[in-house]
Design an enzyme around this catalytic site. Structure first.
Site, short mmCIF file in Angstrom:
data_model
loop_
_atom_site.label_atom_id
_atom_site.label_comp_id
_atom_site.label_asym_id
_atom_site.label_seq_id
_atom_site.Cartn_x
_atom_site.Cartn_y
_atom_site.Cartn_z
N CYS A 12 1.10 -1.46 0.00
CA CYS A 12 0.09 0.23 0.49
C CYS A 12 0.42 1.17 0.16
O CYS A 12 2.50 1.27 -0.10
CB CYS A 12 -0.79 0.13 1.11
SG CYS A 12 0.51 -0.18 2.69
N HIS A 77 3.89 1.76 10.51
CA HIS A 77 2.84 1.23 12.27
C HIS A 77 2.57 3.00 13.00
O HIS A 77 1.83 3.05 13.24
CB HIS A 77 3.04 0.18 12.64
CG HIS A 77 3.04 -0.97 12.16
ND1 HIS A 77 2.01 -1.26 10.86
CD2 HIS A 77 3.68 -2.19 12.66
CE1 HIS A 77 2.17 -2.55 10.76
NE2 HIS A 77 3.07 -3.00 11.48
N GLU A 129 0.57 -0.55 15.39
CA GLU A 129 0.28 0.56 15.29
C GLU A 129 -0.77 1.41 16.02
O GLU A 129 -1.23 2.72 17.12
CB GLU A 129 -1.52 0.33 13.87
CG GLU A 129 -1.63 1.61 13.51
CD GLU A 129 -2.92 1.49 12.93
OE1 GLU A 129 -2.34 0.91 11.55
OE2 GLU A 129 -4.08 2.24 12.78
N THR A 167 -6.12 1.95 11.77
CA THR A 167 -6.02 1.83 10.27
C THR A 167 -6.87 1.11 9.77
O THR A 167 -7.71 0.78 8.65
CB THR A 167 -5.26 2.42 9.60
OG1 THR A 167 -4.09 1.84 9.71
CG2 THR A 167 -4.97 3.64 9.91
N CYS A 195 -8.80 2.84 7.17
CA CYS A 195 -7.52 3.15 5.57
C CYS A 195 -8.18 2.22 4.78
O CYS A 195 -8.35 1.10 5.22
CB CYS A 195 -6.65 2.87 5.42
SG CYS A 195 -5.20 2.97 4.27
N SER A 224 -0.75 -11.32 8.00
CA SER A 224 -2.26 -11.92 8.25
C SER A 224 -3.01 -11.49 7.13
O SER A 224 -4.46 -11.93 6.81
CB SER A 224 -2.82 -11.13 9.87
OG SER A 224 -2.27 -10.13 10.21
N SER A 267 2.75 -6.58 1.97
CA SER A 267 3.65 -6.24 2.34
C SER A 267 4.60 -7.38 1.68
O SER A 267 5.76 -7.94 1.91
CB SER A 267 4.11 -6.95 3.90
OG SER A 267 3.19 -8.53 4.04
#
Ligand code: F3S
Length: 284
Positions: A12, A77, A129, A167, A195, A224, A267
């Site tokens: 992202c 984060h 985060e 987020t 987000c 995850s 990621s």
């Protein structure tokens, strides 16, 4: 064979920015020791590549405490305010790659807590985060993840309530929890700080998986959000494969598939996605 690659596959905006920051610092600060506070992303391949370039991961606050010099990069984060204070105290260069969407939450929490509001974070209390967000409040914070958490929490009647969200929290769950809190309290301000990157990636993955014969989901086994992507695709496409890199892909499995979809977790680096895509195209 037709290959459909998801536009939202992979990093992202915030993660891309953080990863690029590390490589930029490696180039710029030659001769200085470069650290990231926690692994920059949950991807073994990327972290290993950075290690080869001399980047060290600081795992704990104690480790940070023992540093004497160098450059410390804050990942997307974000971190509690005390980490910036510690770095400043120690005169260590801090390069902040906190995602601007997370930074925005830090600013809200700081401002609202200073104004006397009770801060409520809807999210997972152990997620880094959320730990970071908590660390910007000047008063104790409530972290709520479930209906049970709301029911157990004793709101201070003398304070306004300010609600923000992690987020990556699920929007439906967020709405549900906010509704329960609203029934208990009148003076609340709700800031939906979820987000869209995760939702957009999931929606696109589902729509591609629905229309293909086989689906490939690429991502680290510990990620995850990649596991979630796999579940979503697997529900609508029987031939869904979860791979970390090209090495895990058995092209025979794709068999007689005429259309193959590809997506990747937040990621997963672009070069891994490209490599898988090119191989699928070449071999069919
Ligand atoms: Fe930032 Fe959203 Fe990614 S908050 S780190 S762009 S998931």
């Amino acid at each position: 064979m037709e290959v459909k690659l998801a536009k939202t596959a992979g990093f992202c905006f915030g993660v891309k920015r953080a990863v690029e920051t590390v490589y930029e610092q490696v180039e710029k600060e030659k001769g200085k020791k470069i650290y990231t506070y926690g692994p920059i992303i949950h991807n073994e391949e990327v972290v290993k590549d950075m290690q080869k370039k001399g980047v060290t991961v600081i795992k704990t606050e104690e480790e940070l405490e023992s540093l004497e010099s160098g450059v410390v990069i804050i990942r997307s984060h974000g971190v509690p305010k005390r980490i910036y204070d510690k770095l400043e105290e120690k005169n260590i260069t801090c390069v902040d790659a906190t995602c601007p969407f997370v930074k925005k939450i830090h600013n809200i929490v700081k401002k609202e807590s200073e104004a006397g509001s009770q801060i409520v974070i809807i999210g997972n209390s152990t997620h880094p985060e959320v730990e970071g967000i908590k660390g910007w409040s000047t008063s104790p914070v409530a972290v709520i993840q479930t209906v049970e958490d709301v029911n157990n929490f004793k709101f201070d009647k003398s304070k306004k309530v300010c609600i923000v969200s992690q987020t990556t929290f699920n929007y439906k769950k967020f709405e549900e929890l906010v509704e329960i809190i609203s029934k208990k309290r009148y003076d609340i301000s709700v800031l939906n700080t979820i987000c869209n990157a995760t939702t957009e990636r999931q929606t696109e993955a589902r729509s591609i998986a629905e229309g293909v014969d086989a689906m490939i989901v690429i991502g680290d086994k510990h990620s995850s959000n990649t596991q979630k992507l796999f579940e979503i695709c697997d529900k609508v496409c029987n031939n869904t494969y979860y791979i970390q890199t090209l090495d895990d892909l058995d092209l025979n499995q794709l068999g007689s598939a005429k259309t193959v979809g590809i997506t990747a977790g937040a990621s997963t680096p672009n070069n891994i996605i490209e490599e898988v895509q090119n191989n699928v195209r070449i071999n069919f």
